[in-house]
Design a protein around this motif. Structure first.
Motif, PDB file in Angstrom:
ATOM      1  N   PRO A  89      91.771 106.809 -20.232  1.00  0.00           N
ATOM      2  CA  PRO A  89      91.877 108.401 -20.383  1.00  0.00           C
ATOM      3  C   PRO A  89      92.815 108.295 -21.461  1.00  0.00           C
ATOM      4  N   GLY A  90      92.623 109.477 -22.452  1.00  0.00           N
ATOM      5  CA  GLY A  90      93.537 109.648 -23.747  1.00  0.00           C
ATOM      6  C   GLY A  90      93.005 108.713 -24.620  1.00  0.00           C
ATOM      7  N   GLU A  91      92.087 107.706 -24.548  1.00  0.00           N
ATOM      8  CA  GLU A  91      91.351 107.202 -25.457  1.00  0.00           C
ATOM      9  C   GLU A  91      90.266 107.858 -26.089  1.00  0.00           C
ATOM     10  N   SER A  92      89.498 107.240 -27.183  1.00  0.00           N
ATOM     11  CA  SER A  92      88.226 108.238 -27.627  1.00  0.00           C
ATOM     12  C   SER A  92      87.148 107.104 -27.272  1.00  0.00           C
ATOM     13  N   ILE A  93      86.224 107.835 -26.390  1.00  0.00           N
ATOM     14  CA  ILE A  93      84.864 106.996 -26.413  1.00  0.00           C
ATOM     15  C   ILE A  93      84.262 107.006 -27.493  1.00  0.00           C
ATOM     16  N   GLN A  94      84.016 107.888 -28.498  1.00  0.00           N
ATOM     17  CA  GLN A  94      83.529 107.906 -29.635  1.00  0.00           C
ATOM     18  C   GLN A  94      83.788 106.868 -30.632  1.00  0.00           C
ATOM     19  N   LYS A  95      85.102 106.362 -30.822  1.00  0.00           N
ATOM     20  CA  LYS A  95      85.523 105.320 -31.533  1.00  0.00           C
ATOM     21  C   LYS A  95      85.011 104.062 -31.152  1.00  0.00           C
ATOM     22  N   ALA A  96      84.835 103.650 -29.650  1.00  0.00           N
ATOM     23  CA  ALA A  96      84.301 102.646 -28.784  1.00  0.00           C
ATOM     24  C   ALA A  96      82.742 102.468 -29.356  1.00  0.00           C
ATOM     25  N   VAL A  97      82.145 103.713 -29.265  1.00  0.00           N
ATOM     26  CA  VAL A  97      80.759 103.630 -29.685  1.00  0.00           C
ATOM     27  C   VAL A  97      80.359 103.340 -30.967  1.00  0.00           C
ATOM     28  N   ASN A  98      81.204 103.802 -31.901  1.00  0.00           N
ATOM     29  CA  ASN A  98      81.095 103.381 -33.163  1.00  0.00           C
ATOM     30  C   ASN A  98      81.541 101.793 -33.669  1.00  0.00           C
ATOM     31  N   ALA A  99      82.409 101.297 -32.737  1.00  0.00           N
ATOM     32  CA  ALA A  99      82.660  99.854 -32.982  1.00  0.00           C
ATOM     33  C   ALA A  99      81.496  98.953 -32.013  1.00  0.00           C
ATOM     34  N   ALA A 100      80.814  99.514 -31.298  1.00  0.00           N
ATOM     35  CA  ALA A 100      79.970  98.655 -30.264  1.00  0.00           C
ATOM     36  C   ALA A 100      78.647  98.425 -31.411  1.00  0.00           C
ATOM     37  N   ARG A 101      78.163  96.974 -31.049  1.00  0.00           N
ATOM     38  CA  ARG A 101      76.915  96.615 -31.557  1.00  0.00           C
ATOM     39  C   ARG A 101      75.749  96.252 -30.572  1.00  0.00           C
ATOM     40  N   SER A 102      74.564  96.164 -31.044  1.00  0.00           N
ATOM     41  CA  SER A 102      73.520  96.206 -29.975  1.00  0.00           C
ATOM     42  C   SER A 102      73.862  95.112 -29.090  1.00  0.00           C
ATOM     43  N   GLY A 103      73.415  95.395 -27.779  1.00  0.00           N
ATOM     44  CA  GLY A 103      73.833  94.683 -26.359  1.00  0.00           C
ATOM     45  C   GLY A 103      75.267  94.970 -25.983  1.00  0.00           C
ATOM     46  N   ASP A 104      76.060  95.443 -26.749  1.00  0.00           N
ATOM     47  CA  ASP A 104      77.574  95.608 -26.044  1.00  0.00           C
ATOM     48  C   ASP A 104      77.425  96.823 -25.208  1.00  0.00           C
ATOM     49  N   THR A 105      78.482  96.885 -24.155  1.00  0.00           N
ATOM     50  CA  THR A 105      78.558  98.232 -23.310  1.00  0.00           C
ATOM     51  C   THR A 105      79.832  98.762 -23.580  1.00  0.00           C
ATOM     52  N   VAL A 106      79.902 100.131 -23.532  1.00  0.00           N
ATOM     53  CA  VAL A 106      81.133 100.822 -23.487  1.00  0.00           C
ATOM     54  C   VAL A 106      81.395 101.357 -22.156  1.00  0.00           C
ATOM     55  N   THR A 149      89.211 112.597 -17.152  1.00  0.00           N
ATOM     56  CA  THR A 149      88.542 113.702 -17.713  1.00  0.00           C
ATOM     57  C   THR A 149      88.406 113.459 -19.434  1.00  0.00           C
ATOM     58  N   TYR A 150      87.401 113.508 -19.987  1.00  0.00           N
ATOM     59  CA  TYR A 150      87.521 113.253 -21.574  1.00  0.00           C
ATOM     60  C   TYR A 150      86.997 114.497 -22.460  1.00  0.00           C
ATOM     61  N   ARG A 151      87.721 115.045 -22.773  1.00  0.00           N
ATOM     62  CA  ARG A 151      87.323 116.423 -23.757  1.00  0.00           C
ATOM     63  C   ARG A 151      86.722 115.936 -25.264  1.00  0.00           C
ATOM     64  N   GLU A 152      85.378 115.492 -25.095  1.00  0.00           N
ATOM     65  CA  GLU A 152      84.727 115.217 -26.530  1.00  0.00           C
ATOM     66  C   GLU A 152      83.351 115.223 -26.317  1.00  0.00           C
ATOM     67  N   SER A 153      82.535 115.263 -27.499  1.00  0.00           N
ATOM     68  CA  SER A 153      81.241 114.905 -27.600  1.00  0.00           C
ATOM     69  C   SER A 153      81.126 113.718 -28.202  1.00  0.00           C
TER      70      SER A 153
END
Length: 361
Positions: free
Chosen positions: A36-53, A59-63
């Protein structure tokens, strides 16, 4: 996800690979943890094929938009909640030009291309609620898996997909959405023939209190099995039209469809809805078998337990098989066939009391 967390997991992977002397760091799969308080999108952007976020409870207020193949976006169950960012204005899918997931009013978007599908993405174990358009939206994917996602109270669809193949929608819950809880289509903006989904599966979902529980529109070669569809205005819609190839060559089986008696006013495409169990309109060669359909009541042209309805654009339903279903307490009838006898639809081995016309039970 902060740089510190991403760096930590990268370093851990390198150390483990070096210690074992077997797997190079570039080939190892990472788990990127979001708190909580961190960005899901930043983690998704950093992920490569086969990775899990992995998104922890909170509660996360983002798309969030996923464009990388082979990524898994997983929460901690319904305690991981995505809600709209504050002061978001939705832009309908039909508007020309490219809009972001957030601008379109969606929670999670999995986006590939028309000519190059995005493969092997998984979205699982989280809740998306309160988005202006759709909780989970996907387009141009292959082998997408959406499982154990709760999609409640979104403005249009709970979970939706277009231009995609071999999807698996398993064990999800969609409640109180403005249109369909689960919506699968070839194209939401253009009139064109049905798409071969190459075996998409809709299995074991709970769809309750939406306008329509499940809509399958202009698709072929998929299965709808073991779902519980309850308390919507209409339970299951399989929809086709005059375009070729036609909707069909699919199976609807072993579903529990009960008391879809909520009232929904008419739209530009449909009359008012109330008391519809399973409706086929403009379809061909569809098998509807071993479903339990009970307790539907309404005066709409689409009301009844299992209904074959000639579409409003004049496309008939032909060569469909309605067999071995258990129906009770549906009004105006358990089985309703509005097509001509020459359409080749077959009703065999169903357990029911009343049909329109008579003699189908």
């Amino acid at each position: 996800m902060t740089k510190r967390h991403i760096t930590y997991f990268t370093c851990t992977t390198v150390l483990v690979g070096a210690f074992l002397g077997t797997t190079p760091a570039s080939a190892a799969h990472q788990t990127l943890v979001v708190r909580p308080g961190e960005s899901i999108q930043k983690a998704v952007n950093a992920a490569r094929s086969g990775d899990t976020v992995l998104v922890m409870a909170g509660t996360y207020r983002e798309s969030v938009t996923v464009r990388t193949p082979g990524v898994t976006l997983r929460g901690a169950g319904r305690e991981t909640v995505l809600q709209p960012p504050r002061k978001t204005k939705a832009t309908p899918h039909g508007k020309k030009g490219s809009v972001s997931c957030r601008e379109a009013g969606n929670g999670i978007c999995v986006i590939g291309g028309k000519d190059k599908a995005l493969p092997d993405v998984t979205v699982a174990d989280l809740k998306v609620t309160g988005f202006a358009t759709t909780g989970v939206w996907s387009m141009g994917t292959d082998r997408l898996t959406v499982s154990r996602v709760t999609a409640d109270d979104n403005g249009q669809w709970g979970i939706a997909q277009e231009h995609s193949t071999r999807g698996v929608f398993r064990g999800n819950t969609a409640r109180g959405n403005g249109d369909a809880g689960l919506f699968l289509a070839n194209n939401v903006k253009a009139e064109e023939g049905a798409r071969d989904t190459r075996g998409t599966q809709v299995i074991g979902n709970h769809l309750e209190g939406n306008r329509i529980g499940l809509t399958v529109r202009r698709l072929r070669n998929l299965s709808v099995t073991y779902n519980h569809v309850l308390g919507n205005c209409a339970g299951v819609f399989v929809v086709g039209d005059e375009n070729k190839p036609r909707t069909g060559a699919l199976t609807v089986s072993h579903n529990l469809v009960e008391r879809n008696n909520k009232y929904c006013p008419k739209t530009a495409r449909l009359p008012y809805l109330q008391g519809s169990g399973i409706v086929l309109t403009g379809t061909e060669k569809t098998l509807v078998t071993r479903n339990t359909v009970t307790g539907h009541s309404g005066g709409s042209p689409l009301s009844g337990g299992i209904v074959l309805f000639k579409s409003f654009v004049g496309a008939t339903s032909e060569q469909n098989r309605i067999t071995r279903n258990s129906l009770s307490g549906n009004s105006p009838a358990d089985l309703v066939n509005q097509e001509a006898a020459k359409s080749g639809n077959a009703f065999d081995g169903n357990s029911c009391r009343a049909s329109k016309p008579s003699g189908l039970c």
